[in-house]
Design an enzyme around this catalytic site. Sequence first.
Site, mmCIF file in Angstrom:
data_model
loop_
_atom_site.group_PDB
_atom_site.id
_atom_site.type_symbol
_atom_site.label_atom_id
_atom_site.label_comp_id
_atom_site.label_asym_id
_atom_site.label_seq_id
_atom_site.Cartn_x
_atom_site.Cartn_y
_atom_site.Cartn_z
ATOM 1 N N HIS A 106 0.872 -1.176 0.000
ATOM 2 C CA HIS A 106 0.000 0.000 0.000
ATOM 3 C C HIS A 106 0.911 1.229 0.000
ATOM 4 O O HIS A 106 2.013 1.183 0.553
ATOM 5 C CB HIS A 106 -0.839 -0.058 1.285
ATOM 6 N N ASP A 155 3.210 -3.782 8.275
ATOM 7 C CA ASP A 155 1.996 -3.008 8.029
ATOM 8 C C ASP A 155 0.828 -3.969 8.274
ATOM 9 O O ASP A 155 0.509 -4.801 7.430
ATOM 10 C CB ASP A 155 2.028 -2.496 6.584
ATOM 11 N N GLN A 195 -4.321 -4.595 7.251
ATOM 12 C CA GLN A 195 -5.288 -5.603 6.793
ATOM 13 C C GLN A 195 -5.145 -6.943 7.516
ATOM 14 O O GLN A 195 -5.950 -7.840 7.306
ATOM 15 C CB GLN A 195 -5.144 -5.835 5.279
ATOM 16 N N LYS A 221 -10.198 -0.230 10.618
ATOM 17 C CA LYS A 221 -10.253 -1.463 9.811
ATOM 18 C C LYS A 221 -10.728 -2.643 10.660
ATOM 19 O O LYS A 221 -10.844 -3.755 10.155
ATOM 20 C CB LYS A 221 -8.878 -1.812 9.232
HETATM 21 N N1 PLP Z 1 -1.679 -0.452 4.648
HETATM 22 C C1 PLP Z 1 -2.658 -1.164 4.086
HETATM 23 C C2 PLP Z 1 -2.373 -2.546 3.616
HETATM 24 C C3 PLP Z 1 -3.943 -0.614 3.953
HETATM 25 O O1 PLP Z 1 -4.912 -1.328 3.393
HETATM 26 C C4 PLP Z 1 -4.170 0.697 4.419
HETATM 27 C C5 PLP Z 1 -5.490 1.338 4.259
HETATM 28 O O2 PLP Z 1 -6.244 0.999 3.378
HETATM 29 C C6 PLP Z 1 -3.120 1.392 5.010
HETATM 30 C C7 PLP Z 1 -1.880 0.791 5.110
HETATM 31 C C8 PLP Z 1 -3.298 2.777 5.544
HETATM 32 O O3 PLP Z 1 -4.153 2.775 6.634
HETATM 33 P P1 PLP Z 1 -4.668 4.150 7.284
HETATM 34 O O4 PLP Z 1 -5.200 4.961 6.136
HETATM 35 O O5 PLP Z 1 -5.713 3.740 8.237
HETATM 36 O O6 PLP Z 1 -3.489 4.798 7.903
#
Ligand code: PLP
Length: 399
Positions: free
Chosen positions: A119, A191, A194, A217
């Site tokens: 991401h 990270d 998910q 999430k």
């Molecule tokens: N990493 C992954 C795999 C994600 O799916 C997301 C959000 O969709 C993020 C990081 C970022 O999360 P946040 O926007 O809650 O900081």
Amino acid sequence: MSADFSALRAQFPLLARELGGRRIAWLDNASTTPRPRAVLEALREYHEQYSANVHRGVHALAAEASERFEAARDEVANFLGASSSEIVFTSGTTEAANLVAGALGLAPQDEVLLTGAEHHSNLLPWRQRCATRVLELDERGTPLYAGLAGLFTPRTRLVAVHHASNVLGAIAPLREISALAHARGIPVFVDGAQGAGHLALDVRELECDFYAFSGHKLGGPSGSGALYAREDWLERLAPQRWGGGMVARVDAQGCELRSGPQRFEAGTPNVEGVLGLAAALRLLREIGMPQVEQHGRELARALLEERAHLPGVRLLGPVDAAARIPLVALALPPRGLDAETAARTLSDAFGVLVSAGRHCAHPLHDACGVEATLRASAWVHNDLDDVRRFGEALRGLIA
Ligand code: PLP
């Protein structure tokens, strides 16, 4: 499907809403989850009963707010298999990655190892500060982890990898990755945006050095989240934000930092967000994370089965349900309906809510030669009927 899970839907007030006279099938959990009543109650209770600032006041309500805030830290620690002194509250995964990137003092000549499936929030914080070396993907987009050992160089400072991919649904082999990295003295940042809401977690077992996740999430409020940093790392990291709440003493010459995670939490924290996050984690604890994981596997299997009956639709990520969280990203047949139109029609005509686009993973879509994907992602409140409705409706649209 177990009776407990079929009753769970009623705990999410949003899901009582109808769209066009149809029951909502919320299959957009990878984007954000509906909030359970327990979380809404925790927010209401804070605002109505004890909405004082934390770690500052001495009156009774300030003490109550501070106690509950620190109890929330214990809940997060318990959820991750960590100790409370290793938990920093953040606004989510993105802030946590930025905090670690800054706190490690990464310099332009340093290298961070990533997969090509990350991401943007687990790519740009590193790429803004230093070089990155990126693990290649197979034709379905799954990272070729066998190549990881070959990416380390004397300049490697960190491996940063997803727990579960927000496009592939794939679960990364974290223990193997940690073992490879640690054999070379390199820390691992996970990270967990998910992974956390789907997989039973024990950061000691995963042997990662940092684990970040977002409250929204997994049923918690937006703008809440946490970073686990193993104690020895936490002690070595430099704070990235300065202000009230992080210092034990300030005089004309300088300041003495507080010990522990509060050093990284300058300013008034998102108190209600933290309390709501703890309520979400309590609910998951009551359901049981092994049960959540098992339910997720059943939903993943059902999603894969539906996809198998969608002609010309390409699946990204592994074909094995056991290697996935309950999430599928599908490339629709070329010269047919585009993903955005399909998602809007699924919503308006069928009450099925999914995502469409590149899901903040542009390099992954580019590597797969796919312009956009339609993503269905399930969670604890979903049942097999939601998945079946998604498959049936999409089949109709494609035909
Ligand atoms: N990493 C992954 C795999 C994600 O799916 C997301 C959000 O969709 C993020 C990081 C970022 O999360 P946040 O926007 O809650 O900081």
